[in-house]
Every structure is written in structure tokens, then in C-alpha cells.
Design a protein around this motif. Structure first.
Motif, PDB file in Angstrom:
ATOM      1  N   SER A 227       0.832  -1.200   0.000  1.00  0.00           N
ATOM      2  CA  SER A 227       0.000   0.000   0.000  1.00  0.00           C
ATOM      3  C   SER A 227       0.875   1.261   0.000  1.00  0.00           C
ATOM      4  O   SER A 227       1.802   1.380   0.796  1.00  0.00           O
ATOM      5  CB  SER A 227      -0.915   0.000   1.229  1.00  0.00           C
ATOM      6  N   ILE A 228       0.551   2.203  -0.889  1.00  0.00           N
ATOM      7  CA  ILE A 228       1.349   3.423  -1.012  1.00  0.00           C
ATOM      8  C   ILE A 228       1.311   4.228   0.282  1.00  0.00           C
ATOM      9  O   ILE A 228       2.355   4.659   0.799  1.00  0.00           O
ATOM     10  CB  ILE A 228       0.827   4.292  -2.178  1.00  0.00           C
ATOM     11  N   LYS A 229       0.111   4.433   0.832  1.00  0.00           N
ATOM     12  CA  LYS A 229       0.002   5.243   2.040  1.00  0.00           C
ATOM     13  C   LYS A 229       0.678   4.568   3.233  1.00  0.00           C
ATOM     14  O   LYS A 229       1.287   5.235   4.071  1.00  0.00           O
ATOM     15  CB  LYS A 229      -1.479   5.522   2.365  1.00  0.00           C
ATOM     16  N   VAL A 230       0.553   3.259   3.324  1.00  0.00           N
ATOM     17  CA  VAL A 230       1.186   2.548   4.437  1.00  0.00           C
ATOM     18  C   VAL A 230       2.706   2.609   4.325  1.00  0.00           C
ATOM     19  O   VAL A 230       3.411   2.784   5.316  1.00  0.00           O
ATOM     20  CB  VAL A 230       0.697   1.087   4.492  1.00  0.00           C
ATOM     21  N   ARG A 231       3.225   2.490   3.115  1.00  0.00           N
ATOM     22  CA  ARG A 231       4.671   2.640   2.909  1.00  0.00           C
ATOM     23  C   ARG A 231       5.132   4.030   3.330  1.00  0.00           C
ATOM     24  O   ARG A 231       6.180   4.197   3.965  1.00  0.00           O
ATOM     25  CB  ARG A 231       5.026   2.394   1.435  1.00  0.00           C
ATOM     26  N   LEU A 271      -0.347  14.168  -0.738  1.00  0.00           N
ATOM     27  CA  LEU A 271      -1.319  14.847  -1.591  1.00  0.00           C
ATOM     28  C   LEU A 271      -1.246  14.375  -3.035  1.00  0.00           C
ATOM     29  O   LEU A 271      -2.176  14.570  -3.813  1.00  0.00           O
ATOM     30  CB  LEU A 271      -1.087  16.361  -1.529  1.00  0.00           C
ATOM     31  N   HIS A 272      -0.141  13.698  -3.377  1.00  0.00           N
ATOM     32  CA  HIS A 272       0.055  13.189  -4.732  1.00  0.00           C
ATOM     33  C   HIS A 272      -0.033  11.662  -4.749  1.00  0.00           C
ATOM     34  O   HIS A 272       0.349  11.028  -5.733  1.00  0.00           O
ATOM     35  CB  HIS A 272       1.447  13.648  -5.227  1.00  0.00           C
ATOM     36  N   GLY A 274      -2.393   9.540  -5.091  1.00  0.00           N
ATOM     37  CA  GLY A 274      -3.196   8.905  -6.132  1.00  0.00           C
ATOM     38  C   GLY A 274      -2.382   8.615  -7.378  1.00  0.00           C
ATOM     39  O   GLY A 274      -2.446   7.526  -7.954  1.00  0.00           O
ATOM     40  N   ASN A 275      -1.566   9.570  -7.814  1.00  0.00           N
ATOM     41  CA  ASN A 275      -0.714   9.372  -8.985  1.00  0.00           C
ATOM     42  C   ASN A 275       0.451   8.449  -8.689  1.00  0.00           C
ATOM     43  O   ASN A 275       1.022   7.849  -9.603  1.00  0.00           O
ATOM     44  CB  ASN A 275      -0.180  10.728  -9.481  1.00  0.00           C
ATOM     45  N   ALA A 276       0.815   8.336  -7.396  1.00  0.00           N
ATOM     46  CA  ALA A 276       1.926   7.450  -7.025  1.00  0.00           C
ATOM     47  C   ALA A 276       1.601   5.996  -7.371  1.00  0.00           C
ATOM     48  O   ALA A 276       2.503   5.209  -7.665  1.00  0.00           O
ATOM     49  CB  ALA A 276       2.229   7.579  -5.536  1.00  0.00           C
ATOM     50  N   VAL A 277       0.332   5.656  -7.338  1.00  0.00           N
ATOM     51  CA  VAL A 277      -0.065   4.292  -7.705  1.00  0.00           C
ATOM     52  C   VAL A 277       0.299   4.017  -9.160  1.00  0.00           C
ATOM     53  O   VAL A 277       0.837   2.952  -9.495  1.00  0.00           O
ATOM     54  CB  VAL A 277      -1.577   4.091  -7.472  1.00  0.00           C
ATOM     55  N   ASN A 278       0.013   4.976 -10.039  1.00  0.00           N
ATOM     56  CA  ASN A 278       0.349   4.805 -11.451  1.00  0.00           C
ATOM     57  C   ASN A 278       1.856   4.698 -11.654  1.00  0.00           C
ATOM     58  O   ASN A 278       2.329   3.895 -12.472  1.00  0.00           O
ATOM     59  CB  ASN A 278      -0.200   5.982 -12.260  1.00  0.00           C
TER      60      ASN A 278
END
Length: 455
Positions: A227-231, A271-272, A274-278
């Protein structure tokens, strides 16, 4: 009469950071919560939190500083519970409240001991007296140890870190505010009272050991997360631990630079996100090349040379800071060396240029901040050497986990790290025994709440 509110160079820099974060997060929140019925409640709590932060930074009286510290926690609690129907958000806020109350009690005890020791509640007078002293009295030593404990709690160091990981249930602007701003208060507290810390070897040693352990474990656990946020949350714990290590060693200028850089990065990253997933998916689809030992050695030698060059321009304060910079540049250079094709020379040239640019930025920042938070003598040569060895061990372990996780011994470590060392489970059980928690009746989820739950 001593001034109740003051401003100096350090506070001016921190207030500028708060102002920048406030503008960015406020504008993001106004847009992200446009369709939320409780938007006004959120913006009011955000304004209170930001106001409390400014009040605390300006406070020059022990009582006012403590009241501002409590004010920040109470207003932040309203943001963490913006979606009260989420059980994980409730549990995280419950654990955060307990750690916050513990920190506030310890901070009150520390301030009372400082008042008894120095005979004044004026913070600038206390730090001025400590600056000209060569030793501290018993009360001041105990107070400094308590300040270290407060900083460790505020920076969510292990094992009291679980709430920071679970707080990703809150809206994204709350995560940005917390990870880019509020979490730094522990480091800010120690920077303000650094004249006391440099005279208390016991407090500095306690800070160094606890922060090093937390840095190593959090950095390794982060590598096992998807998970991006957990990382990002685990990254915050590791970065806060590293900042506290720098403070423990007496590298106050480096710690302040680290604090400013981390705040700006984490605000952008959350704040970014969402794009980090891509970006993450694109990296996974790209051709992966496993580096060989010679690639690591070449990158390490090149990085060491660049750091030595930077040392000639802006002398490094310690061996550990040089080791840390060299390892960071090594990670930057290695991908350009690992992939053998016709474009490798160009990639290496670009990576070296980027590394030189980062070192130049580091030297410039350190030069500008050296008169604001001057670096004192390192805690000890032994502490500096020990920290350097720990950084090197962390680097080696991270490489093994990244490229050799199928090895039996490494895989066992990976499994343990993937479970977070089971530290949060233990801390949660203890927390709920001390302060039992009951899930409140869930309200009907809003449309934005449902949308964020799908992230």
C-alpha cells in the motif's frame, strides 16, 4: 517581565514551513471536500490545529508551550475522527489519544522540574542559562530524559507507532498535515531545548539507542509493504527516527535541514498519492535488472568520491553523516550501472549530475542553516562509529531483502518484518488493557467516505 511570546531565527524558519504547509493543505482540502456535508467541521478543526501549532512555536513560557502542545493534540483528534464510522479510524484515534495524554503528562513533569532547577518559566532564559553551563543539576537531567521520552512518543517511534500506520483511514489532507507537520513536533521540542540535551549524556544516549532501533526496523518493514500510504507512513517513522539520531549526535543543523526537507516531501507525497499508484505500476512493468556485486562496488566508490568532494566544500560534521550520504548516492547511481545497453553512459552521466546536484543542494542548505541551529561536538567518537556501522548494516539488509528474499534465512526475516515484528499487536493489547475501547455506533457513511474506502 519576560516575554510570553518570542520569535527567533529558528522559530522564523519553522513558521515559514508551517505557513507553506497551511496554504497547500488548506487549498487541497477545500477542493477534496467540496461535496462533503461536514466540510465546515473539517476546515474548522484544521484551522484550530494550525493556529495551535503557531501558538506553540511562538510560546516562550513553559505553561503556554504546554497548553499549546495539548491544544494541538485535541484539535488533531477531531480531524482523525472525521469519519467516526470507520472502526480502524476509531481505534487509531483511541491509541493516539492515550499516547498523547502520556506525552502531555511527561512534558508537564519535565517543565515543572525545569522550573525548580532554573527558577524561571521563561524558555529563552532556561536555554540561555544552560548554554553557559558545563553541567546540569539532578532535576535538569531528569527533565531532559523526560523531554526525550516525549519526543519519542510524539514522533511515533516503535513500539508506540501503530496509530500512525492506521491513521491512513483519515482523509488524505489529515495524513499530509500529520506526516509533514505535527509529527515533527518531537524533533522541534528537542531543537528548542538542545542546550540541555548536549549537557545530558544519559538523555542523548537514550535518544540515540531508541531512535536507531526504530529507524532500522521501520526502514526494513517499509520494504515489505505494498500500500502506497502505508509505505509512506512507515517511511515517516524511519525518517523521524533518523532525525532524532541526528539530534542525539549533536548534528542540529543537519536535523533541521532533514526536518524541512522531509516535511515538504511528505506533504507532496501524500497529496500526490493517487498518482503514485500509477508510477508504482509503471515501475513494476518496466524491465527489472538485478545488479551484481561489481555494480554496487562501482556505485559505492563513485558515491564516496562525490561525498569526499562535497566534504572539501562544506566539511561534514561526523562520520555517520558522510556514510549516510554515500549510501544514499550509491542507491541513486546503481540503477544506471546495472542495466548494460547502449544508453548506459548517458544514464550514468545523468545520475552523476543528479547526485552532484543533490549534494550541492545539501551543502547550500547546511550553509544557510548553520547559524540557526549550529552543530555542536558529536556525542562521542564511539557513538558516531556505532551509528555508521548501523547505517551500513541497514543498507546491506535492505539490499538482501530487495534482491535475495527467496533465501531461507532472509525469507524468515522478511516474514517477521511483514508482520511488523508483531510490535503493534503487543502495544494494542497493552493500550486496550489500560484504556478499554468500545466501537461507537456507526453513522451512515457519506459519499466521500465511501469513495476513500475504495482506495
Amino acid at each position: 517581565m519576560d516575554a510570553l511570546l518570542t520569535i527567533n531565527a529558528l522559530k522564523l524558519v519553522l513558521l515559514a514551513l508551517v505557513a507553506l504547509l497551511a496554504v497547500v493543505i488548506w487549498r487541497y482540502s477545500a477542493t477534496a471536500l467540496a461535496g462533503e456535508q461536514d466540510k465546515l467541521r473539517f476546515m474548522r478543526a484544521l484551522a484550530l490545529t494550525l493556529t495551535a501549532t503557531v501558538f506553540t512555536l511562538l510560546s516562550n513560557h513553559l505553561l503556554l508551550f504546554w497548553l499549546g502542545w495539548c491544544w494541538i493534540s485535541l484539535s488533531l483528534q477531531q480531524l482523525l475522527l472525521f469519519y467516526p464510522q470507520r472502526p480502524r479510524a476509531q481505534l487509531a484515534a483511541h491509541k493516539k489519544a492515550l499516547s498523547a495524554r502520556a506525552g502531555e503528562i511527561l512534558l508537564a513533569l519535565a517543565f515543572m522540574l525545569l522550573y525548580l532547577e532554573f527558577g524561571t518559566a521563561d524558555i529563552s532564559s532556561i536555554t540561555s542559562q544552560a548554554t553557559i553551563q558545563t553541567s546540569l543539576g539532578l532535576y535538569a537531567h531528569i527533565a531532559t530524559v523526560l523531554l526525550v521520552l516525549v519526543a519519542l512518543i510524539k514522533c511515533a517511534q516503535l513500539p508506540l507507532h501503530g496509530w500512525l500506520i492506521q491513521i491512513v483511514e483519515a482523509p488524505t489532507p489529515v495524513s499530509a498535515l500529520l506526516h509533514a507537520g505535527i509529527i515533527n513536533l518531537g524533533g522541534i521540542l528537542l531543537l528548542i531545548f538542545s542546550p540541555l540535551l548536549k549537557l545530558s549524556t544519559a538523555a542523548a544516549t537514550l535518544l540515540l539507542v531508541c531512535a536507531l532501533i526504530s529507524t532500522v526496523l521501520a526502514a526494513l518493514i517499509m520494504t515489505t509493504r505494498i500500500s502506497i500510504k502505508v509505505r509512506l507512513a512507515w517511511s515517516t517513522i524511519a525518517q523521524m527516527g533518523l532525525m532524532l539520531v541526528e539530534i542525539a549526535l549533536g548534528l542540529y543543523t543537519l536535523a533541521l535541514l532533514h526536518l524541512l526537507a522531509h516535511s515538504c516531501y511528505k506533504a507532496y507525497a501524500f497529496l500526490h498519492s493517487g498518482n503514485a499508484v500509477n508510477h508504482y505500476l509503471a515501475a513494476q512493468l518496466a524491465e527489472q535488472t538485478e545488479p551484481h556485486v561489481r555494480h554496487w562496488l562501482l556505485a559505492l566508490l563513485a558515491a564516496a568520491g562525490m561525498v569526499l568532494l562535497a566534504h572539501q566544500l562544506m566539511p561534514l560534521s561526523s562520520l555517520s553523516s558522510g556514510v549516510l550520504l554515500a549510501l544514499a548516492i550509491t542507491v541513486l547511481l546503481m540503477p544506471s550501472l546495472a542495466r548494460a545497453d547502449s544508453r548506459r553512459p548517458l544514464r550514468v552521466m545523468l545520475a552523476v549530475t543528479y547526485g552532484i546536484g543533490l549534494l550541492a543542494l545539501y551543502c547550500s542548505g547546511k550553509f544557510l542553516l548553520q547559524n540557526i541551529a549550529p552543530t555542536t561536538a558529536v556525542l562521542s567518537t564511539l557513538a558516531d562509529l556505532f551509528t555508521s556501522l548501523v547505517f551500513a548494516g541497514l543498507f546491506i539488509m535492505a539490499v538482501l531483502l530487495r534482491y535475495h528474499s527467496r533465501q531461507r534465512a532472509v525469507n524468515q526475516v522478511f516474514i517477521w518484518l511483514n508482520a511488523g515484528g508483531y510490535l503493534d499487536e503487543w502495544a494494542t493489547r497493552v493500550t486496550l488493557k489500560i484504556w478499554p475501547y468500545q466501537n461507537k455506533a456507526a453513522a451512515k457513511p457519506s459519499n466521500l467516505s465511501q469513495a476513500e474506502s475504495l482506495k
